[in-house]
Design a protein around this motif. Sequence first.
Motif, PDB file in Angstrom:
ATOM      1  N   PRO A 214      21.447 115.129  36.838  1.00  0.00           N
ATOM      2  CA  PRO A 214      22.354 114.421  37.742  1.00  0.00           C
ATOM      3  C   PRO A 214      21.604 113.561  38.764  1.00  0.00           C
ATOM      4  O   PRO A 214      20.477 113.865  39.157  1.00  0.00           O
ATOM      5  CB  PRO A 214      23.120 115.552  38.436  1.00  0.00           C
ATOM      6  CG  PRO A 214      23.099 116.671  37.439  1.00  0.00           C
ATOM      7  CD  PRO A 214      21.741 116.572  36.793  1.00  0.00           C
TER       8      PRO A 214
ATOM      9  N   GLY B  32      28.080 106.834  36.275  1.00  0.00           N
ATOM     10  CA  GLY B  32      27.784 108.123  35.665  1.00  0.00           C
ATOM     11  C   GLY B  32      28.175 108.158  34.195  1.00  0.00           C
ATOM     12  O   GLY B  32      27.462 108.711  33.361  1.00  0.00           O
TER      13      GLY B  32
ATOM     14  N   SER C 159      26.089 113.043  35.734  1.00  0.00           N
ATOM     15  CA  SER C 159      26.915 113.056  36.946  1.00  0.00           C
ATOM     16  C   SER C 159      26.221 112.289  38.064  1.00  0.00           C
ATOM     17  O   SER C 159      24.996 112.379  38.230  1.00  0.00           O
ATOM     18  CB  SER C 159      27.154 114.501  37.404  1.00  0.00           C
ATOM     19  OG  SER C 159      27.872 115.226  36.430  1.00  0.00           O
TER      20      SER C 159
END
Length: 325
Positions: free
Chosen positions: A36, A61, A67
């Motif tokens: 992420p 994303g 993410s």
Amino acid sequence: MKRRLASFAALAIVALGSLGIHPSIALAADTYPDKPVKMIVPYAAGGGVDNIARVVATHLGARLKQSIIIDNRPGANANIGADAVAKASPDGYTLLMGATFLAFNRATMKATPYDASRDLVPVARTGKAPFVLVVPASSPFKTVAELVAYMKANPDKASYGAVGAGSPTNLIFPKNTGTSPVQVLYKGGAAAMPDLIAGRLTYMIQTTSEVLPHITTGKLRALAVSGSSRFGHLPMVPTMKEAGVADLEGTGWWGLFAPARTPAAVVQRLSDEIQVVMKQPDVIAALDKLGIESSPMPSQTFTPFFQEELKSYVDVARQFNLTVE
């Protein structure tokens, strides 16, 4: 042959070290991103910078298949969040949703914990929008001239809200109108809206993304917009120049930044993806609702644009003697 390859590898490591890039970071760029990514927003949730960051983060994303985590770090004129990115590992996993404040802070503050010109890499511009001078719907003022006349007659009663220590638009307006309203500071535009709508503030000058929804619902009244032409969402509202206030033709912008020394391959990947994201119809529509125009610039174009903005704000700060403590 093995000895020759080992020598080449050693030379490459030395070369990367001389550029301030840790070899492991450079090599990791080949697989970026494999975890992420954090996007720091240096203002409170609900404001203009936060609004566009959330739209961009969702779609970026999806493009990166990772993410994008929004991390709101308001305070110190947005310098807390910006400094966190400037000092983060240059691996592409900590990004900044920057905006006009980067140029303004550098031009008007005696010292900042980072240098926006040296410590941040412009990745891509995302959007732009004018600033809007608004008053509460309950305000008796229908024009800028009426507002200015009141402030001159009642210098101790007028106040305006500002995010951080304001912006050139907020500071130039009193100087060019010969008024001295009291500045009330907030950590984000959204935090100021209840006071403005309730009439506890006389006026405010904010980007369209923060005030357009309230103008649309009739809670705020727009008196003028910055920029050299009228704003499409508010065609009946005059520009500052048309309203009699000169030198307020600047507009706000937003863009993604990374720490200096982030590998060029990572910057290019992010820049390329942002160009795709900002051209998606649903992104354009989402920003349009906020009064923001999707106006992507790749890193190669955004970098000189940003450097010109830094210079321009220094010139404006000197011309109008703008300083922020």
